[in-house]
Design an enzyme around this catalytic site. Structure first.
Site, PDB file in Angstrom:
ATOM      1  N   TYR A  48       3.692 -13.818   6.605  1.00 27.56           N
ATOM      2  CA  TYR A  48       4.442 -14.608   7.584  1.00 27.56           C
ATOM      3  C   TYR A  48       5.163 -13.723   8.604  1.00 27.56           C
ATOM      4  CZ  TYR A  48       3.824 -18.829   4.792  1.00 27.56           C
ATOM      5  OH  TYR A  48       3.294 -19.891   4.116  1.00 27.56           O
ATOM      6  N   ASP A  69       6.608 -20.052  -0.358  1.00 28.15           N
ATOM      7  CA  ASP A  69       6.377 -21.266   0.414  1.00 28.15           C
ATOM      8  C   ASP A  69       5.584 -22.273  -0.419  1.00 28.15           C
ATOM      9  OD1 ASP A  69       6.320 -23.000   2.500  1.00 28.15           O
ATOM     10  OD2 ASP A  69       4.826 -21.929   3.677  1.00 28.15           O
ATOM     11  N   ASP A 120      -1.249 -17.284  -9.734  1.00 30.57           N
ATOM     12  CA  ASP A 120      -2.141 -18.397 -10.109  1.00 30.57           C
ATOM     13  C   ASP A 120      -1.783 -18.916 -11.496  1.00 30.57           C
ATOM     14  OD1 ASP A 120      -2.954 -15.848 -10.747  1.00 30.57           O
ATOM     15  OD2 ASP A 120      -5.095 -16.232 -10.570  1.00 30.57           O
ATOM     16  N   LYS A 127       0.746 -11.010  -7.161  1.00 27.46           N
ATOM     17  CA  LYS A 127      -0.681 -10.894  -7.463  1.00 27.46           C
ATOM     18  C   LYS A 127      -0.982  -9.388  -7.452  1.00 27.46           C
ATOM     19  CE  LYS A 127      -4.788 -12.899  -7.928  1.00 27.46           C
ATOM     20  NZ  LYS A 127      -5.169 -13.868  -8.963  1.00 27.46           N
TER      21      LYS A 127
END
Ligand code: NAD
Length: 363
Positions: free
Chosen positions: A125, A249, A225, A192
């Site tokens: 972002y 987000d 995930d 991740k």
């Protein structure tokens, strides 16, 4: 003299009607606030020539605390989001979104009490983007190939994901400080790192270092995930979640979904230069001026603001009154009724009045 001075941004769309109700409810707590009302958004673009006059930012810098109703992001006018511009201008690096179950709000889950702490300034972002076919994009693709990295296809668009030690450290520290101040037991870092070793991997490494300074708070980490699945299956296992921007987000919305949606999802954007409290939802322009929408998300953002101002008793009273009115289900807006077409649903103002009346009983 009032005890606190707060910038109030009524916003546009459904913003002003919710701001009026929120202001009335906060004033009814008895906390002395001098409201510095500052306009921003599409309604003032014509007169001010911009949706975000400098005076708005100056007011927040001065008062250090702001409560903001939603603001529309005008499409195709060349103006970027006022909401993002405010967060950037004031370096409000921490987005805090408590997700708490209120009895009476329709949801598949009960007793959820999670807090999302999202990094607000870095990651995908950051706005470092290269358009497909542009000369700079070609140069970047060539440079990446020269540096011995993989060949990126020529017809690609590219977004850059910067994650720094500085940004990671301050957000993780913020999460631990928040946990300590609010009697929370555990912080979970989400990442991740198994795939993005140099960005998410760095975030995780820094998080582990910061965690060592807070031995009183449990720390663990989860791959994003897997975290999504765990939040859906056993949300009660988690407490404070700290995340880089993009995952923050996405998981904010997931967690808002766990507690019944946008109508009751408050938030805060916090930095060294100030704190801006706002709902997760937007300006829902189709409901503008209809006295129809749920004021609770901005109202509960006001509760977070009162706590930030050190007004704990008033914050608790306003939150309890709101929770009571929601639980009783009588004076609530359409979205909180079992059937959204229920003719007994009340308007924004009437729900606010019911909350004020309830507060009088709780005094
Ligand atoms: P939105 O949140 O405004 O509305 C989506 C839908 O959610 C609405 O149609 C309505 O059905 C429901 N809803 C939202 N708030 C509600 C409330 N208080 N009570 C009852 N129902 C409610 O999202 P959108 O339509 O994607 O965005 C509209 C505008 O708001 C866009 O211009 C967007 O950029 C802006 N926006 C602003 C903020 C902000 O000010 N921080 C945040 C999100 C979106």
């Amino acid at each position: 003299m009032a005890k606190h001075r707060v910038t109030l941004i009524p916003g546009d769309g459904i913003g002003p009607e919710i701001a009026d109700v929120t202001k009335a409810c906060i004033d009814a707590t008895g906390v002395q606030i001098e409201w510095d009302i500052q306009h921003a958004g599409v309604d003032i673009m014509e007169t001010a020539g911009t949706p975000l006059p400098d005076s708005v930012i100056a007011s927040i810098r001065k008062n250090k605390v702001a409560l903001k109703s939603p603001i529309t992001t005008p499409v195709g006018t060349g103006f970027r989001s006022v909401n993002v511009a405010l967060r950037t201008a004031l370096d409000l690096y921490a987005c805090v979104r408590p997700c708490k179950s209120y009895e009476g709000v329709r949801s598949r889950y009960r007793n959820i009490d999670l807090v999302i702490v999202r990094e607000n300034t870095e990651d995908l972002y950051a706005g470092i983007e290269f358009q497909k076919g542009a000369q700079e994009t070609k140069e970047l693709i060539d440079a990446i190939a020269r540096l011995g990295q993989k060949k990126i296809r020529e017809d690609s668009g590219v977004s850059i994901k910067p994650i720094s030690v500085f940004g990671s450290e301050r957000i993780v520290r913020y999460a631990f400080e928040y946990a300590r101040k609010n009697g929370r037991k555990k912080v979970t870092a989400i990442h991740k790192a198994n795939i993005m070793k140099f960005s998410d991997g760095l975030f995780l490494e820094v998080a582990r270092e910061v965690a060592k300074k807070y031995p009183d708070i449990e720390f663990n980490d989860r791959i994003v995930d897997n975290m999504c699945m765990q939040l859906v299956q056993s949300p009660e296992m988690y407490d404070v979640l700290v995340l880089p921007n993009l995952y923050g987000d996405i998981l904010s919305d997931l967690c808002a979904g766990l507690v019944g949606g946008l109508g009751v999802a408050p938030g805060a954007n916090i930095g060294e230069n100030g704190a801006l409290f706002e709902a997760t939802h937007g300006s829902a322009p189709k409901y503008k001026g209809l006295n129809k929408v749920n004021p609770c998300a901005v109202l509960l953002s006001g509760v977070l603001m009162l706590r930030h101002l050190g007004e704990k008793e008033a914050a608790d009273r306003l939150e309890n009154a709101t929770a009571d009115v929601i639980r009783e289900g009588k004076y609530v807006t359409y979205d909180l009724k079992e059937d959204r077409k229920d003719p007994t649903a009340v308007g924004t103002k009437e729900m606010g009045q019911a909350i004020i009346d309830r507060m009088k009983v709780l005094k």
